[in-house]
Design a protein around this motif. Structure first.
Motif, PDB file in Angstrom:
ATOM      1  N   ILE A 141      23.404  17.202  69.466  1.00  0.00           N
ATOM      2  CA  ILE A 141      23.321  17.486  68.031  1.00  0.00           C
ATOM      3  C   ILE A 141      24.729  17.504  67.456  1.00  0.00           C
ATOM      4  CG2 ILE A 141      21.165  18.786  68.231  1.00  0.00           C
ATOM      5  CD1 ILE A 141      22.790  21.356  68.014  1.00  0.00           C
ATOM      6  N   ALA A 142      24.823  17.444  66.154  1.00  0.00           N
ATOM      7  CA  ALA A 142      26.123  17.449  65.483  1.00  0.00           C
ATOM      8  C   ALA A 142      26.067  18.319  64.238  1.00  0.00           C
ATOM      9  CB  ALA A 142      26.541  16.028  65.120  1.00  0.00           C
ATOM     10  N   VAL A 143      27.202  18.885  63.897  1.00  0.00           N
ATOM     11  CA  VAL A 143      27.347  19.685  62.682  1.00  0.00           C
ATOM     12  C   VAL A 143      28.353  18.984  61.782  1.00  0.00           C
ATOM     13  CG1 VAL A 143      28.140  21.877  61.710  1.00  0.00           C
ATOM     14  CG2 VAL A 143      26.782  21.855  63.818  1.00  0.00           C
ATOM     15  N   THR A 144      27.958  18.703  60.551  1.00  0.00           N
ATOM     16  CA  THR A 144      28.845  18.060  59.592  1.00  0.00           C
ATOM     17  C   THR A 144      29.757  19.101  58.953  1.00  0.00           C
ATOM     18  OG1 THR A 144      27.198  16.353  59.115  1.00  0.00           O
ATOM     19  CG2 THR A 144      28.965  16.641  57.510  1.00  0.00           C
ATOM     20  N   LEU A 145      31.035  18.812  58.964  1.00  0.00           N
ATOM     21  CA  LEU A 145      32.025  19.749  58.432  1.00  0.00           C
ATOM     22  C   LEU A 145      32.663  19.209  57.151  1.00  0.00           C
ATOM     23  CD1 LEU A 145      33.888  20.777  61.713  1.00  0.00           C
ATOM     24  CD2 LEU A 145      32.074  22.031  60.522  1.00  0.00           C
ATOM     25  N   TYR A 146      33.074  20.139  56.306  1.00  0.00           N
ATOM     26  CA  TYR A 146      33.730  19.814  55.046  1.00  0.00           C
ATOM     27  C   TYR A 146      34.976  20.689  54.905  1.00  0.00           C
ATOM     28  CZ  TYR A 146      29.079  17.956  54.069  1.00  0.00           C
ATOM     29  OH  TYR A 146      27.895  17.279  54.149  1.00  0.00           O
ATOM     30  N   TRP A 147      35.924  20.178  54.151  1.00  0.00           N
ATOM     31  CA  TRP A 147      37.107  20.955  53.786  1.00  0.00           C
ATOM     32  C   TRP A 147      36.979  21.283  52.304  1.00  0.00           C
ATOM     33  CZ3 TRP A 147      40.970  23.694  55.580  1.00  0.00           C
ATOM     34  CH2 TRP A 147      42.158  23.859  54.848  1.00  0.00           C
ATOM     35  N   GLN A 148      36.931  22.563  52.016  1.00  0.00           N
ATOM     36  CA  GLN A 148      36.893  22.997  50.622  1.00  0.00           C
ATOM     37  C   GLN A 148      38.169  23.777  50.328  1.00  0.00           C
ATOM     38  OE1 GLN A 148      33.546  23.926  48.374  1.00  0.00           O
ATOM     39  NE2 GLN A 148      32.074  23.816  50.051  1.00  0.00           N
TER      40      GLN A 148
END
Length: 308
Positions: free
Chosen positions: A264-271
């Motif tokens: 599985i994978a987790v999508t990451l974001y930079w805020q």
């Protein structure tokens, strides 16, 4: 005009956790810090700090602390270009950033090192689950965050980073004892499992997506990415591990993958706040560069795009 001397005292106590440590950082006595904060609270008619061990800001106090940190960042950039504005040494600027444990144990150190080498800036890293780091931005506790939340926080820019991939692993001896007939719903229900904390649901998500089952197995709590990997190697339980950390151990035979091809994978974001600060821009560039090199591209893109 805001009383920035008193506001700085509030921010220092909130940051350091005590009046004594705040006083050391400000170069004054604890009594002076207390008087400044008490005077500001009296003028505002509101409590700004919950006294304790450690001291914590109230909701109003947190908002004021966030404002002070933003002003401090902008002030440091002005002083760099116009040093004659002040007689004191500015010192390196400090950015408070929320980051999840798995990023901190894998790709984020490269971003931090690049940022520090290029700017001389310092980082105050706040560790939190990737599903909750965005809340730190909403409360003003941090200026930027690595998060799994795809919804932009009000007043912030969001940059997709990519996906961090996870694999279910166990020590060979553990797998032989608990999965003698192979991995399936019943054995997963009975085999001890490792979790980071009560908000960590990767194991449950993997069981649902890979096996179509809901599990409630015996659980060991290990609030450390490397610690969880070490406990897995010791045979305490099975766990979800970042592929980049687990792959060498799987190749060496120290760990086995419970279900190859079922990852599985987790999508990451930079805020980050929209504050027009060059230091934040440089940190954002370093984070994006490290993420592109280390993370899987998003399913719908390269991970390089950003929303302004």
């Amino acid at each position: 005009m805001l009383d920035y001397l008193s506001l700085a005292a509030v921010a220092a106590v909130a940051r350091e956790g005590s009046f004594e440590k705040a006083a050391l950082g400000l170069g004054v006595t604890p009594s002076a810090v207390s008087q400044r904060i008490k005077g500001l609270e009296d003028r505002l008619g509101a409590i700004l700090l919950v006294r304790g061990s450690p001291c914590r800001p109230t909701e109003i106090g947190a908002r004021l602390c966030a404002h002070v940190e933003q002003v401090r960042l902008l002030e440091s950039e002005v002083i760099d270009t116009l040093p004659g504005l002040t007689t004191r040494a500015a010192g390196p600027a400090l950015l408070r950033v929320a980051v999840n444990a798995d990023s901190l144990s894998t790709w984020f150190p490269k971003a931090a090192a690049t940022f520090a080498d290029e700017t001389g800036g310092l980082l105050d890293l706040v560790l939190d689950d990737e599903a909750h780091t965005a809340e730190r931005l909403r409360t003003g506790d941090v200026l930027a965050a690595v998060t799994a939340d795809p919804s932009p926080v009000v007043g912030c820019k969001i940059h997709p980073l990519g996906q961090i991939a996870y694999v279910a692993v166990a020590a060979a001896g553990f797998a032989a004892r608990h999965f003698p007939g192979g991995v399936e719903g019943q054995s997963l229900q009975q085999a001890p499992m490792l979790r980071f904390d009560r908000r960590d649901d990767l194991q449950f998500r993997w069981a649902r997506e890979a096996w179509g089952t809901t599990i409630t197995p015996p659980t060991h709590w290990t609030p450390s990415t490397q610690g969880m990997l070490d406990m897995t190697l010791a045979g305490l339980g099975w766990s979800m591990a970042p592929v980049t950390l687990a792959a060498p151990l799987i190749a060496d035979g120290r760990l086995i993958e419970l279900a190859p091809q079922k990852r599985i994978a987790v999508t990451l974001y930079w805020q980050r706040t929209r504050l027009a600060a060059q230091l934040l821009d440089r940190l954002t560039q370093a984070v994006q560069g490290a993420a592109v090199a280390a993370l899987k591209p998003n399913a719908t893109g390269t991970g390089r795009s950003n929303t302004d």
